[in-house]
Design an enzyme around this catalytic site. Structure first.
Site, mmCIF file in Angstrom:
data_model
loop_
_atom_site.group_PDB
_atom_site.id
_atom_site.type_symbol
_atom_site.label_atom_id
_atom_site.label_comp_id
_atom_site.label_asym_id
_atom_site.label_seq_id
_atom_site.Cartn_x
_atom_site.Cartn_y
_atom_site.Cartn_z
ATOM 1 N N CYS A 118 -29.759 -15.376 28.961
ATOM 2 C CA CYS A 118 -28.518 -15.737 27.193
ATOM 3 C C CYS A 118 -27.802 -15.325 27.958
ATOM 4 O O CYS A 118 -26.949 -15.873 28.428
ATOM 5 C CB CYS A 118 -29.910 -14.632 26.298
ATOM 6 S SG CYS A 118 -28.575 -14.844 24.733
ATOM 7 N N ASP A 164 -34.230 -24.150 19.649
ATOM 8 C CA ASP A 164 -33.616 -22.491 19.884
ATOM 9 C C ASP A 164 -31.821 -22.883 18.604
ATOM 10 O O ASP A 164 -31.131 -23.295 18.708
ATOM 11 C CB ASP A 164 -32.690 -22.336 21.223
ATOM 12 C CG ASP A 164 -31.686 -21.094 21.208
ATOM 13 O OD1 ASP A 164 -31.673 -20.470 20.545
ATOM 14 O OD2 ASP A 164 -31.908 -20.910 22.631
ATOM 15 N N HIS A 194 -35.694 -19.486 21.288
ATOM 16 C CA HIS A 194 -34.557 -18.727 22.017
ATOM 17 C C HIS A 194 -35.586 -17.118 22.410
ATOM 18 O O HIS A 194 -35.991 -16.238 21.405
ATOM 19 C CB HIS A 194 -33.059 -18.220 21.299
ATOM 20 C CG HIS A 194 -32.036 -17.878 21.999
ATOM 21 N ND1 HIS A 194 -31.427 -17.781 22.403
ATOM 22 C CD2 HIS A 194 -31.879 -15.971 21.550
ATOM 23 C CE1 HIS A 194 -30.592 -17.628 23.002
ATOM 24 N NE2 HIS A 194 -30.872 -16.202 22.847
#
Length: 227
Positions: A118, A164, A194
């Site tokens: 991330c 996502d 995600h």
């Protein structure tokens, strides 16, 4: 064997880093693992330990030490808000410099890969645009799109979930179009959202996580052989 180390960046900042030593001797290679906005929490330490179990020395710098030492957050709404606040207040160059210092520490023993998740995926991308990293793996890097003109100077593997909500498919295609010469290997997982690699989160998707992990190990093996 795992322990905490104290490292220094080139501006004199001292920070802690979780180090998980390879279970095999000699190690297959060296990996810097770059945190999400939740700090070097249990998930990131687990990732380091998995790398060590697969024969790699793994090191995860505590990037938020510049703001608040020892940050380890969970995944509640309150923790997400705190992590995002810390991320917004940490200069990208400072985070990158601490990551490069971690790469330099491991590079005393040979070439180093950087693997980020991330927020850390974007930092891994930035590290790949320098001469420090010899290969990079970026898991659902939310901010790679922002830095898509910072082209990798080494082999790069990117993992994205098709579901996502934080990374639209057009952003992934923008990254691909902007980097035709660097040509990163981009893998999209149809059933993943995600954070699909983190088994502490509701968004964890086991089949996608296992496939991405195997691809990551294959990528590291191939590129450390060439390094």
């Amino acid at each position: 064997m795992a322990s905490w180390l104290n490292l220094s960046a080139d501006d004199g900042h001292e920070f802690s880093a979780y180090y998980s030593e390879s279970a095999s001797t000699p190690s297959k290679g060296r990996v810097v693992v770059v945190q999400e906005v939740f700090g070097v929490n249990q998930h990131i330490r687990d990732v380091c330990d998995r790398f060590s179990q697969n024969g790699y020395d793994a090191l995860a710098p505590s990037l938020f030490d510049r703001l608040e030492p020892g940050v380890q957050l969970g995944y509640s709404a309150e923790d997400v808000d705190k992590g995002r606040d810390l991320r917004s207040r940490l200069d990208w160059n400072d985070a990158l410099n601490d990551t490069l210092a971690s790469i330099s520490y491991l590079a005393q023993s040979g070439p180093v890969a950087v693997v980020g998740f991330c927020y850390g995926g974007a930092i891994a991308w930035l590290a790949a645009s320098t001469s420090h990293a010899r290969m990079a793996v970026c898991y659902y890097g939310s901010y790679i799109h922002k830095f898509r003109d910072q082209h990798p100077q080494c082999p790069a593997l990117l993992h994205f979930g098709a579901r996502d909500p934080m990374i639209p498919r057009e952003n992934v295609e923008d990254i691909r179009a902007e980097n035709t010469e660097a040509n990163p290997d981009i893998c999209i997982y149809p059933d993943a959202g995600h954070g699909f690699n983190c088994d502490y989160r509701d968004s964890f998707h086991g089949p996608s996580a296992e496939l991405a992990w195997q691809r990551t190990l294959d990528f590291l093996s191939q590129n450390f052989t060439r390094a």
